[in-house]
Design a protein around this motif. Structure first.
Motif, PDB file in Angstrom:
ATOM      1  N   ASP A 139       0.872  -1.166   0.000  1.00 16.13           N
ATOM      2  CA  ASP A 139       0.000   0.000   0.000  1.00 16.13           C
ATOM      3  C   ASP A 139       0.911   1.218   0.000  1.00 16.13           C
ATOM      4  O   ASP A 139       1.512   1.563   1.006  1.00 16.13           O
ATOM      5  CB  ASP A 139      -0.882  -0.020   1.252  1.00 16.13           C
ATOM      6  N   ASP A 188       0.452   4.338  -0.008  1.00 14.42           N
ATOM      7  CA  ASP A 188       0.138   5.460   0.873  1.00 14.42           C
ATOM      8  C   ASP A 188       0.493   5.160   2.312  1.00 14.42           C
ATOM      9  O   ASP A 188       1.101   5.964   3.006  1.00 14.42           O
ATOM     10  CB  ASP A 188      -1.357   5.797   0.777  1.00 14.42           C
ATOM     11  N   ALA A 189       0.105   3.974   2.801  1.00 11.64           N
ATOM     12  CA  ALA A 189       0.361   3.628   4.202  1.00 11.64           C
ATOM     13  C   ALA A 189       1.755   3.088   4.409  1.00 11.64           C
ATOM     14  O   ALA A 189       2.274   3.118   5.519  1.00 11.64           O
ATOM     15  CB  ALA A 189      -0.669   2.587   4.677  1.00 11.64           C
ATOM     16  N   ALA A 229       2.748   3.759  11.546  1.00 11.61           N
ATOM     17  CA  ALA A 229       2.284   2.477  11.023  1.00 11.61           C
ATOM     18  C   ALA A 229       1.258   1.799  11.923  1.00 11.61           C
ATOM     19  O   ALA A 229       0.241   1.282  11.450  1.00 11.61           O
ATOM     20  CB  ALA A 229       3.468   1.542  10.783  1.00 11.61           C
ATOM     21  N   GLU A 274      -0.773   3.136  14.116  1.00 13.22           N
ATOM     22  CA  GLU A 274      -2.041   3.865  14.113  1.00 13.22           C
ATOM     23  C   GLU A 274      -2.845   3.533  12.856  1.00 13.22           C
ATOM     24  O   GLU A 274      -4.077   3.410  12.918  1.00 13.22           O
ATOM     25  CB  GLU A 274      -1.787   5.374  14.193  1.00 13.22           C
ATOM     26  N   LYS A 275      -2.164   3.378  11.728  1.00 11.80           N
ATOM     27  CA  LYS A 275      -2.873   3.018  10.494  1.00 11.80           C
ATOM     28  C   LYS A 275      -3.458   1.610  10.604  1.00 11.80           C
ATOM     29  O   LYS A 275      -4.604   1.366  10.224  1.00 11.80           O
ATOM     30  CB  LYS A 275      -1.928   3.123   9.293  1.00 11.80           C
ATOM     31  N   GLN A 334      -6.730   0.979  12.684  1.00 13.45           N
ATOM     32  CA  GLN A 334      -8.047   1.316  12.151  1.00 13.45           C
ATOM     33  C   GLN A 334      -8.876   0.058  11.871  1.00 13.45           C
ATOM     34  O   GLN A 334     -10.085   0.127  11.684  1.00 13.45           O
ATOM     35  CB  GLN A 334      -7.886   2.149  10.878  1.00 13.45           C
TER      36      GLN A 334
END
Length: 208
Positions: free
Chosen positions: A16, A18-19, A99, A101-102, A105
């Motif tokens: 990914d 973006d992440a 990382a 925190e992403k 979710q």
């Protein structure tokens, strides 16, 4: 070992962008077995050695953050009973960036994931899992003694962490091309009534 665990399900990896996190995608509609997922994460680790040379490569701590995030699915902690959340804590200088925190979710087995950064080991009572960062290596013994007073699962990538009394160590497998090895100190875990999935124990190296 890893080869037969990966045989539970075919999988491919993509990034990914973006992440900056490893995303696991299925090559078949069957759900991936937990040990196969863990083994796949471990096998991603050699990519870290090429991360600086390859744009978008999976970084070492992207792999470790994913492994830390998946760890609660392989661990039984008494305080999980009836709980609706899992709290992952980072003690010391956070090596994961944003990382965790992403990843947080996404719930873990229906439980909300909280990420905390306690100022000290004595403030880790609200944590379920505590990742002890490399910045704490100089006073690791005192840190582990303080964490041992609380019902938490201790995790780190500090070399010798499991031998020093930590429960789970992410260690570089120097004989395995730089892949990650999971070391588990069952004695330290038993002291807090922490139990590990049997398949994880087969994949890990036991340290007493």
């Amino acid at each position: 070992g890893q080869p037969h665990l990966l045989g539970y399900a075919a999988a491919a990896t993509q990034l990914d962008a973006d992440a900056g996190l490893p995303i696991l995608t299925m090559a078949s509609p069957l759900p991936m077995a937990l040990p196969a997922l863990l083994a796949l994460l471990l096998m991603l680790a050699p990519l870290a050695a090429r991360a600086q040379a390859t744009a978008g490569a999976v970084s070492e701590y992207a792999v470790k953050s994913a492994l830390l995030f998946k760890l609660p699915r392989f661990v039984y902690l008494p305080r999980f009973e009836g709980g609706t959340s899992v709290t992952l804590c980072v003690l010391g200088q956070n090596p994961f960036g944003g990382a965790l925190e992403k990843l947080a979710q996404t719930p873990i087995d229906g439980r909300a994931v909280l990420v905390r950064k306690p100022a000290s080991a004595s403030e880790a009572g609200e944590c379920d899992f505590v990742f002890v960062a490399a910045s704490e290596a100089a006073h690791l013994k005192a840190t582990l003694e303080k964490l041992g007073e609380q019902p938490v699962v201790t995790v780190s990538d500090i070399e010798g962490f499991a031998s020093a009394g930590g429960m789970v160590e992410f260690a570089v497998n120097k004989e395995g091309g730089g892949s990650l090895a999971v070391l588990i100190n069952r004695k330290a875990a038993h002291a807090q009534s922490v139990k590990f999935n049997a398949q994880l124990l087969r994949l890990a190296r036991i340290v007493e």
